[in-house]
Structure formats: structure tokens, C-alpha cells
Design a protein around this motif. Structure first.
Motif, PDB file in Angstrom:
ATOM      1  N   THR A   1      24.134  51.954 -42.929  1.00 31.45           N
ATOM      2  CA  THR A   1      23.036  51.049 -43.265  1.00 31.45           C
ATOM      3  C   THR A   1      23.214  49.761 -42.475  1.00 31.45           C
ATOM      4  O   THR A   1      24.225  49.065 -42.626  1.00 31.45           O
ATOM      5  N   LEU A   2      22.259  49.474 -41.627  1.00 33.00           N
ATOM      6  CA  LEU A   2      22.257  48.233 -40.853  1.00 33.00           C
ATOM      7  C   LEU A   2      21.474  47.182 -41.614  1.00 33.00           C
ATOM      8  O   LEU A   2      20.351  47.427 -42.069  1.00 33.00           O
ATOM      9  N   HIS A   3      22.061  46.005 -41.750  1.00 33.60           N
ATOM     10  CA  HIS A   3      21.419  44.890 -42.446  1.00 33.60           C
ATOM     11  C   HIS A   3      21.287  43.737 -41.461  1.00 33.60           C
ATOM     12  O   HIS A   3      22.291  43.216 -40.978  1.00 33.60           O
ATOM     13  N   LEU A   4      20.056  43.376 -41.132  1.00 30.22           N
ATOM     14  CA  LEU A   4      19.775  42.329 -40.148  1.00 30.22           C
ATOM     15  C   LEU A   4      19.128  41.152 -40.883  1.00 30.22           C
ATOM     16  O   LEU A   4      17.982  41.251 -41.337  1.00 30.22           O
ATOM     17  N   GLU A   5      19.865  40.061 -41.008  1.00 30.73           N
ATOM     18  CA  GLU A   5      19.361  38.896 -41.751  1.00 30.73           C
ATOM     19  C   GLU A   5      19.021  37.760 -40.790  1.00 30.73           C
ATOM     20  O   GLU A   5      19.776  37.447 -39.871  1.00 30.73           O
ATOM     21  N   VAL A   6      17.862  37.167 -41.023  1.00 31.21           N
ATOM     22  CA  VAL A   6      17.449  36.008 -40.236  1.00 31.21           C
ATOM     23  C   VAL A   6      18.224  34.799 -40.729  1.00 31.21           C
ATOM     24  O   VAL A   6      18.163  34.447 -41.916  1.00 31.21           O
ATOM     25  N   VAL A   7      18.977  34.166 -39.833  1.00 33.66           N
ATOM     26  CA  VAL A   7      19.739  32.968 -40.184  1.00 33.66           C
ATOM     27  C   VAL A   7      19.296  31.827 -39.271  1.00 33.66           C
ATOM     28  O   VAL A   7      18.523  32.023 -38.339  1.00 33.66           O
ATOM     29  N   GLY A   8      19.801  30.644 -39.548  1.00 30.02           N
ATOM     30  CA  GLY A   8      19.338  29.478 -38.797  1.00 30.02           C
ATOM     31  C   GLY A   8      18.058  28.950 -39.406  1.00 30.02           C
ATOM     32  O   GLY A   8      17.802  29.107 -40.602  1.00 30.02           O
ATOM     33  N   HIS A   9      17.198  28.347 -38.575  1.00 32.73           N
ATOM     34  CA  HIS A   9      15.999  27.712 -39.123  1.00 32.73           C
ATOM     35  C   HIS A   9      14.705  28.290 -38.548  1.00 32.73           C
ATOM     36  O   HIS A   9      13.616  27.848 -38.906  1.00 32.73           O
ATOM     37  N   ARG A  10      14.803  29.312 -37.672  1.00 30.45           N
ATOM     38  CA  ARG A  10      13.600  29.862 -37.049  1.00 30.45           C
ATOM     39  C   ARG A  10      13.205  31.181 -37.690  1.00 30.45           C
ATOM     40  O   ARG A  10      14.056  32.040 -37.930  1.00 30.45           O
ATOM     41  N   PRO A  11      11.916  31.375 -37.942  1.00 35.98           N
ATOM     42  CA  PRO A  11      11.454  32.672 -38.471  1.00 35.98           C
ATOM     43  C   PRO A  11      11.409  33.714 -37.359  1.00 35.98           C
ATOM     44  O   PRO A  11      11.588  33.413 -36.182  1.00 35.98           O
ATOM     45  N   ALA A  12      11.166  34.956 -37.754  1.00 38.69           N
ATOM     46  CA  ALA A  12      11.056  36.061 -36.798  1.00 38.69           C
ATOM     47  C   ALA A  12       9.942  36.992 -37.267  1.00 38.69           C
ATOM     48  O   ALA A  12       9.518  36.956 -38.428  1.00 38.69           O
ATOM     49  N   THR A  13       9.463  37.802 -36.349  1.00 39.14           N
ATOM     50  CA  THR A  13       8.474  38.815 -36.713  1.00 39.14           C
ATOM     51  C   THR A  13       9.171  40.163 -36.841  1.00 39.14           C
ATOM     52  O   THR A  13      10.188  40.416 -36.205  1.00 39.14           O
ATOM     53  N   VAL A  14       8.605  41.047 -37.653  1.00 46.36           N
ATOM     54  CA  VAL A  14       9.180  42.375 -37.849  1.00 46.36           C
ATOM     55  C   VAL A  14       8.078  43.408 -37.656  1.00 46.36           C
ATOM     56  O   VAL A  14       6.925  43.211 -38.052  1.00 46.36           O
ATOM     57  N   SER A  15       8.437  44.517 -37.003  1.00 49.94           N
ATOM     58  CA  SER A  15       7.464  45.576 -36.749  1.00 49.94           C
ATOM     59  C   SER A  15       8.154  46.926 -36.847  1.00 49.94           C
ATOM     60  O   SER A  15       9.383  47.032 -36.775  1.00 49.94           O
ATOM     61  N   ALA A  16       7.352  47.970 -37.000  1.00 48.98           N
ATOM     62  CA  ALA A  16       7.854  49.351 -37.017  1.00 48.98           C
ATOM     63  C   ALA A  16       6.896  50.207 -36.218  1.00 48.98           C
ATOM     64  O   ALA A  16       5.697  50.244 -36.518  1.00 48.98           O
ATOM     65  N   ASP A  17       7.401  50.849 -35.185  1.00 49.59           N
ATOM     66  CA  ASP A  17       6.572  51.676 -34.294  1.00 49.59           C
ATOM     67  C   ASP A  17       5.350  50.920 -33.795  1.00 49.59           C
ATOM     68  O   ASP A  17       4.237  51.466 -33.714  1.00 49.59           O
ATOM     69  N   GLY A  18       5.545  49.637 -33.497  1.00 54.32           N
ATOM     70  CA  GLY A  18       4.467  48.820 -32.954  1.00 54.32           C
ATOM     71  C   GLY A  18       3.536  48.226 -33.988  1.00 54.32           C
ATOM     72  O   GLY A  18       2.648  47.433 -33.636  1.00 54.32           O
ATOM     73  N   ARG A  19       3.722  48.559 -35.267  1.00 52.40           N
ATOM     74  CA  ARG A  19       2.883  47.998 -36.329  1.00 52.40           C
ATOM     75  C   ARG A  19       3.511  46.711 -36.824  1.00 52.40           C
ATOM     76  O   ARG A  19       4.638  46.718 -37.318  1.00 52.40           O
ATOM     77  N   ASN A  20       2.790  45.607 -36.713  1.00 50.40           N
ATOM     78  CA  ASN A  20       3.316  44.336 -37.192  1.00 50.40           C
ATOM     79  C   ASN A  20       3.380  44.350 -38.709  1.00 50.40           C
ATOM     80  O   ASN A  20       2.394  44.638 -39.391  1.00 50.40           O
ATOM     81  N   LEU A  21       4.574  44.060 -39.242  1.00 51.62           N
ATOM     82  CA  LEU A  21       4.773  44.087 -40.693  1.00 51.62           C
ATOM     83  C   LEU A  21       4.864  42.706 -41.304  1.00 51.62           C
ATOM     84  O   LEU A  21       5.046  42.575 -42.512  1.00 51.62           O
ATOM     85  N   GLY A  22       4.773  41.663 -40.459  1.00 47.58           N
ATOM     86  CA  GLY A  22       4.770  40.317 -40.998  1.00 47.58           C
ATOM     87  C   GLY A  22       5.881  39.453 -40.434  1.00 47.58           C
ATOM     88  O   GLY A  22       6.497  39.754 -39.409  1.00 47.58           O
ATOM     89  N   THR A  23       6.133  38.362 -41.128  1.00 47.76           N
ATOM     90  CA  THR A  23       7.107  37.358 -40.699  1.00 47.76           C
ATOM     91  C   THR A  23       8.297  37.333 -41.642  1.00 47.76           C
ATOM     92  O   THR A  23       8.132  37.404 -42.864  1.00 47.76           O
ATOM     93  N   LEU A  24       9.487  37.264 -41.063  1.00 49.30           N
ATOM     94  CA  LEU A  24      10.708  37.087 -41.840  1.00 49.30           C
ATOM     95  C   LEU A  24      11.162  35.641 -41.693  1.00 49.30           C
ATOM     96  O   LEU A  24      11.248  35.118 -40.578  1.00 49.30           O
ATOM     97  N   HIS A  25      11.463  35.014 -42.814  1.00 52.10           N
ATOM     98  CA  HIS A  25      11.923  33.633 -42.826  1.00 52.10           C
ATOM     99  C   HIS A  25      13.444  33.619 -43.007  1.00 52.10           C
ATOM    100  O   HIS A  25      14.041  34.635 -43.401  1.00 52.10           O
TER     101      HIS A  25
END
Length: 282
Positions: free
Chosen positions: A221-245
Motif C-alpha cells: 500500500t503506497l501512501h502519498l501525503e501532500v506536505v508543505g503549504h502547496r496543494p496538488a491535483t489528483v487524477s486517475a486514468d486522466g480523470r481529474n478527481l479534484g484538489t488535495l490540500h
């Protein structure tokens, strides 16, 4: 009698004409057909249109007419139900679509007669953990990457609960073997045989000394956490799933489900690679 569902590329007229031909041929023989409502209306088959959330209900086979992107959309719609998918290539040579347009009707005939095999491909189970949690499946990859503002993101990666490192990069790709020839490949990740099972973690333009891809056990199980102060975008197979803060995360592992692709003989992955990259036989 079977119920066949059609998903077609919305901007390719040839996909529309082939779909109309196949659907009419099946209906004349007493079979049932369906397709998303907008596509059905565009083909003059409005009575056979259904909402996408009902597309897989009672379906026997799904037929994708387009390129690899159309195949990804088709797999997304039917993966939960384990419905087999026939890929008809309408466009450039793809890795996923097996049947040429000229052989489309023959492929349907062979499916109806049982003269086919099923190739099962690993799917990725991706879970967004944040303000709004959600679960998704992907045949190619899940991606966390920088927002359009252009700044790099910092992503803390753990494997099976054990912290590995924090990446400073334009993004991270978690790919399946099938997806190793997609976005991960363009980020210089390895090519993995599609019937293999593994997780491929590839950084996109890393701003750090460690820039290598990791090939991991599929049950990790890979766990990728957004750290720092910048948000990121997340997608699956090219489908935008939103913003991670900051504090939000994406967890990925192999799905217990598989994509079930219909094949009519051996799927020669190496031959496709040679054709796409112009490799000689010398």
C-alpha cells in the motif's frame, strides 16, 4: 441472446459509423444493445440510450470504439461488474485496442460463438483521504501533481505504513504494468509486461537527487501525503478527481478486481512495441 454495450470516441465519425453498423446488425438478430444516452441520440438510436451509472447493469459485453482513452473510459464503467471488454481501434495504434475496424463485425461474431479468450489486467485501487474521501479504480495510473500555477509539490511517501522519503517534484505517478507505457513511460519509467503484477512509482521532474522509479509488490500500500503549504491535483486514468490540500493523501494498491479484455489469439505486446518505436528486426 446477449446485451452488448457500446462506448465510442465522441469526435471520430468512423467510430460512430462502425457503432451504428454493429448495433443494427445485433438488433436484427434479436440481441439487445445499449450505449450512453448522448451517443445513442447522436446515432439515431435514442431508445437504446441509458445513463452511464446504469450502463453496466445486466450487460454481457462492452465494446470500445476509439483509442486507448476510450478503452480506459469503458473499463472504468464496467470494472466493478467484471464485464469483458472488446477494444476496436479507431485511430492510431494503441496498446489496449486489439481489433482493426475492418475486423469489427467478425470480432463480434467470434465473441457470440465463444471463440475468444479473456486477458485479465491488474487494476489500481486508489483512495483519496482528505476533506472528502473517495475510492476509484484505474487501469493505467493514479497521479498527484502540481497545480496549474507551476510550483512543485512535496509528497511524503510511505510503503505499508513505513515512511520512505519526501519527494519534491512536479508530481508522482503510481502506475500498473498496463500503465507503464502511458504517463509513467513519458516520465522515463520502465516498460513492464502488461500481464505482470506490480506497482510502479515514478517521479515527474523530481527536484532532488533521487530520481528513480520504484517497482513494488502489488499488494503493498503506497501512501502519498501532500506536505508543505502547496496543494496538488489528483487524477486517475486522466480523470481529474479534484484538489488535495496539505494533510490530504492518496493511497494505492492492487485492486481485487481486474480489467477483463477480450482477445482473439495471443496479444503480442512486443510486436506492438516494435511497431510504435520503429524497431528493426536486424
Amino acid at each position: 441472446m446477449v446485451t452488448a454495450g457500446f462506448i465510442l470516441h465522441g469526435e471520430r465519425d468512423r467510430a460512430a459509423s462502425i457503432t451504428h453498423d454493429l448495433a443494427t446488425w445485433l438488433l436484427q438478430r434479436g440481441h439487445d444493445v445499449r450505449m450512453p444516452t448522448d451517443d445513442a441520440e447522436r446515432l439515431g438510436l435514442g431508445e437504446h440510450g441509458v445513463p452511464e451509472d446504469r450502463f453496466a447493469d445486466g450487460l454481457d459485453v462492452a465494446v470500445s470504439l476509439g483509442g486507448d482513452g476510450t478503452m480506459l473510459r469503458t473499463v472504468e464503467l464496467v470494472a466493478d461488474s467484471g464485464i469483458p471488454v472488446i477494444g476496436i481501434n479507431v485511430g492510431q495504434l494503441g496498446y489496449l485496442t486489439e481489433v482493426d475496424p475492418a475486423g469489427a463485425r467478425m470480432a463480434i461474431k467470434r465473441y457470440l460463438s465463444g471463440a475468444y479468450e479473456i486477458e485479465e489486467r491488474m487494476l489500481l485501487a486508489a483512495r483519496i483521504e482528505g476533506r472528502e474521501s473517495s475510492e476509484h479504480v484505474a487501469l493505467n495510473e493514479a497521479v498527484i501533481e502540481k497545480t496549474p500555477s507551476g510550483h512543485t509539490v512535496r509528497l511524503a511517501v510511505s510503503v505499508d505504513g513505513e515512511y520512505f522519503t519526501t519527494y519534491a517534484a512536479d508530481g508522482l505517478i503510481v502506475a500498473t504494468p498496463t500503465g507503464s507505457t502511458a504517463y509513467s513511460f513519458s516520465a522515463r519509467g520502465p516498460i513492464v509486461a502488461p500481464m505482470h503484477r506490480c506497482l510502479v512509482l515514478t517521479p515527474v521532474s523530481p527536484h532532488m537527487l533521487f530520481d528513480r522509479t520504484l517497482v513494488l509488490d502489488p499488494h503493498s500500500t503506497l501512501h502519498l501525503e501532500v506536505v508543505g503549504h502547496r496543494p496538488a491535483t489528483v487524477s486517475a486514468d486522466g480523470r481529474n478527481l479534484g484538489t488535495l490540500h496539505p494533510g490530504d493523501a492518496l493511497s494505492c494498491t492492487a485492486s481485487p478486481r481486474t480489467a477483463r479484455l477480450v482477445t482473439f489469439g495471443e496479444h503480442d505486446f512486443l510486436a506492438i512495441l516494435k511497431t510504435k518505436f520503429g524497431l528493426s528486426d536486424r
